[in-house]
Design a protein around this motif. Structure first.
Motif, mmCIF file in Angstrom:
data_model
loop_
_atom_site.group_PDB
_atom_site.id
_atom_site.type_symbol
_atom_site.label_atom_id
_atom_site.label_comp_id
_atom_site.label_asym_id
_atom_site.label_seq_id
_atom_site.Cartn_x
_atom_site.Cartn_y
_atom_site.Cartn_z
ATOM 1 N N ILE A 148 -7.049 0.715 3.554
ATOM 2 C CA ILE A 148 -7.662 1.573 2.528
ATOM 3 C C ILE A 148 -9.183 1.611 2.735
ATOM 4 C CG2 ILE A 148 -8.070 1.866 0.047
ATOM 5 C CD1 ILE A 148 -5.362 0.536 -0.453
ATOM 6 N N TYR A 150 -0.216 3.384 1.170
ATOM 7 C CA TYR A 150 -0.200 2.107 1.890
ATOM 8 C C TYR A 150 0.778 1.107 1.267
ATOM 9 C CZ TYR A 150 -3.936 3.599 4.919
ATOM 10 O OH TYR A 150 -4.664 4.280 5.859
ATOM 11 N N VAL A 151 0.984 1.218 -0.052
ATOM 12 C CA VAL A 151 1.997 0.358 -0.687
ATOM 13 C C VAL A 151 3.371 0.728 -0.129
ATOM 14 C CG1 VAL A 151 3.017 -0.346 -2.883
ATOM 15 C CG2 VAL A 151 0.597 0.183 -2.779
ATOM 16 N N ILE A 169 -0.485 -0.908 -8.340
ATOM 17 C CA ILE A 169 0.930 -0.712 -7.994
ATOM 18 C C ILE A 169 1.467 -1.936 -7.249
ATOM 19 C CG2 ILE A 169 2.538 0.671 -6.592
ATOM 20 C CD1 ILE A 169 0.736 3.079 -7.212
ATOM 21 N N HIS A 170 0.672 -2.426 -6.301
ATOM 22 C CA HIS A 170 1.110 -3.583 -5.522
ATOM 23 C C HIS A 170 1.305 -4.804 -6.419
ATOM 24 C CE1 HIS A 170 1.489 -6.298 -2.166
ATOM 25 N NE2 HIS A 170 0.597 -7.082 -2.736
ATOM 26 N N LYS A 228 -5.728 2.026 -7.729
ATOM 27 C CA LYS A 228 -4.345 2.431 -7.998
ATOM 28 C C LYS A 228 -3.389 1.656 -7.089
ATOM 29 C CE LYS A 228 -1.488 6.587 -8.168
ATOM 30 N NZ LYS A 228 -1.438 8.004 -7.808
ATOM 31 N N ALA A 229 -3.755 1.556 -5.802
ATOM 32 C CA ALA A 229 -2.912 0.821 -4.854
ATOM 33 C C ALA A 229 -2.791 -0.645 -5.257
ATOM 34 C CB ALA A 229 -3.496 0.930 -3.448
ATOM 35 N N LEU A 242 -2.731 -3.931 3.364
ATOM 36 C CA LEU A 242 -2.985 -3.019 2.238
ATOM 37 C C LEU A 242 -4.479 -2.732 2.058
ATOM 38 C CD1 LEU A 242 -1.573 -1.573 -0.229
ATOM 39 C CD2 LEU A 242 -2.281 -3.539 -1.550
ATOM 40 N N GLY A 266 -8.257 5.475 -5.524
ATOM 41 C CA GLY A 266 -7.075 5.176 -4.714
ATOM 42 C C GLY A 266 -6.902 3.688 -4.495
ATOM 43 N N TYR A 298 0.414 3.797 12.112
ATOM 44 C CA TYR A 298 1.841 3.563 11.804
ATOM 45 C C TYR A 298 2.718 4.431 12.694
ATOM 46 C CZ TYR A 298 0.152 1.113 7.708
ATOM 47 O OH TYR A 298 -0.475 0.214 6.886
ATOM 48 N N ARG A 348 -3.132 8.973 -1.961
ATOM 49 C CA ARG A 348 -3.819 7.883 -1.256
ATOM 50 C C ARG A 348 -3.638 6.531 -1.945
ATOM 51 N NH1 ARG A 348 -9.655 8.805 -0.197
ATOM 52 N NH2 ARG A 348 -9.302 11.022 -0.136
ATOM 53 N N GLY A 349 -3.354 6.541 -3.245
ATOM 54 C CA GLY A 349 -3.155 5.268 -3.960
ATOM 55 C C GLY A 349 -1.799 4.629 -3.696
ATOM 56 N N THR A 350 -0.851 5.420 -3.242
ATOM 57 C CA THR A 350 0.505 4.874 -3.073
ATOM 58 C C THR A 350 0.940 4.776 -1.614
ATOM 59 O OG1 THR A 350 1.389 7.096 -3.383
ATOM 60 C CG2 THR A 350 1.389 5.667 -5.304
ATOM 61 N N ARG A 358 -13.159 9.134 -5.158
ATOM 62 C CA ARG A 358 -11.725 9.348 -4.905
ATOM 63 C C ARG A 358 -11.117 8.127 -4.215
ATOM 64 N NH1 ARG A 358 -12.932 14.507 -3.164
ATOM 65 N NH2 ARG A 358 -12.519 13.964 -0.998
#
Lengths: 313, 100
Positions: free
Chosen positions: A28, B43-44, A63-64, A59-60, A24, A56, B74, B39-41, A52
């Motif tokens: 990124i 990779y999750v 969420i994780h 946010k990732a 993860l 990201g 990927y 981009r935030g989601t 940006r």
């Protein structure tokens, strides 16, 4: 590793397991660095790319963390059970605390609508006590006689912090509104409507209202509210450590009762000592004592069971 | 092996469609999705898809010109591609059966 985003990676390494870093975080950061290096133009454009990418990244991470909250299946079940028991215990505690004043309130010559309003105004008063108590019961009920992991600690801190935030909101808005409404209803009934409103006292002010006042009593009350808001965190920590050592339901119940009694007596004593010239920070003594004791107990548990895993989100 | 029926979320569907049988990295997927992936989601979602066995990944051999961390590439697995094909086929049949 150097370059943009290296500090983000260094921060993430402290918290997350190697598979999470590999799958993860590293992708990124890699995207961030490649995009940053490939961006032509002025520094503002590159800063925009970084901004940006940072958004990201966070946010990732958020969420994780939310998706993996609770840890492994056993820890997740314990976490859910702790939340469920906490909510249940909090609801029962609120009713029990609000009931006696409500029964007394029914002796007033009020109409049914006013009695319902009185009942509603009592709920915010009960919550700052019932929420920390409910959290302790929930955490104690969820797990006992187990090996503590960092995930248990993180879950407990999350529950404690969420409870502290809820209590803060209740003390800022709920309690002042509830108390003032209660006083207005009762005074209007007692004086047959001749007096419709009385000026709010200390108990009818939240953090923002108290912060505007400079008198000693208001300052003391302000710090008391802050200490009460954070009560859930030290109490939850202590309960986690104590609950891990105890197996018998009677001993767990006794520890909770003793702990809560000791905490609130200590809070009352420290609040009273302010009138005799003690420094204002004394009001934080119960929180400091229970947080330190809880952390020491957790530390001892870890010393016994060495090799506790990372947080693991 | 559990008896659970495999499912595809909207984002997983988009990723499998974009990947086809080639290798792509996260930001490339975001760019080519035309706003369907963020981009935030991404990779999750890719991490979860890898756990489910829909995609595999490998670290790109870092080229000295790029510097920094290597990209993660990927690729969809045969299982992922088969699942996508079966779901697309089922969708077509449903559309034919219930189309008005």
């Amino acid at each position: 590793m150097s370059g943009p985003g290296s500090w983000l990676r260094a921060f993430a390494v402290l918290l997350f397991r190697p598979p999470t870093i590999e799958r993860l975080i590293d992708p990124i950061i890699s995207d961030l660095q490649i995009e940053y290096n490939a961006t032509l133009g002025g520094s503002w454009r590159r800063r925009g790319v970084l901004l940006r990418a940072y958004c990201g990244f966070w946010k990732a991470l958020a969420i994780h963390t939310v998706l993996s909250v609770g840890g492994g299946s056993a820890e997740r079940n314990e976490f859910r059970r702790a939340i469920a028991f906490s909510c249940l215990a909090c609801a029962i505690g609120t009713v029990l605390l609000a009931l006696p004043p409500l029964v007394n309130g029914t002796r007033l010559p009020t109409g049914k609508t006013h009695q319902l309003m009185l009942a509603l105004t009592l709920i915010p008063q009960a919550l700052p006590i019932s929420i920390p108590v409910g959290v302790c019961i929930g955490i104690m009920s969820a797990g006992c006689g187990r090996t503590l992991t960092r995930r248990h600690l993180l879950n407990t801190l999350m529950i404690g912090f969420t409870a502290a935030c809820v209590v803060w909101v209740v003390l800022e808005w709920g309690v002042p509104l509830g108390n003032q409404t209660f006083r207005d209803i009762v005074i209007a009934e007692v004086t047959d409507g001749r007096v419709g409103h009385i000026e709010p006292g200390l108990n009818e002010l939240g953090f923002s209202g108290l912060a505007r006042r400079k008198d000693v009593a208001a300052v003391r009350h302000y710090h008391l509210l802050w200490a009460l808001s954070f009560a859930a965190i030290p109490l939850a920590m202590f309960t986690l450590a104590a609950g891990a050592r105890l197996r018998h339901p009677v001993s767990r119940g006794s520890v909770i009762l003793l702990m809560l009694f000791a905490y609130y007596v200590l809070l009352w004593v420290s609040h009273s000592s302010l009138r005799h010239g003690a420094p204002i920070l004394v009001i934080w003594a119960p929180n400091v004592v229970f947080l330190t004791a809880g952390l020491m107990l957790v530390w001892r548990q870890w010393a016994v069971h060495t090799g506790a895993p990372r947080i693991g989100v | 092996m559990s008896g659970r029926v495999p499912t595809l979320s909207g984002k997983e569907h988009v990723i499998l469609e974009l990947l086809g049988s080639r290798e792509m990295y996260g930001l490339e997927l975001v760019t080519e999705s035309g706003g369907a992936l963020k981009r935030g989601t991404v990779y999750v979602t890719l991490g979860r898809m890898e756990e489910k066995g829909y995609v595999t990944s490998r670290a790109e051999e870092a080229s000295p010109a790029q510097g920094g961390l290597p990209r993660r590439l990927y690729q969809s697995t045969p299982y992922g591609r088969e699942l996508l094909a079966m779901l697309a086929s089922a969708r077509r049949r449903l559309a034919l059966r219930f189309a008005r």
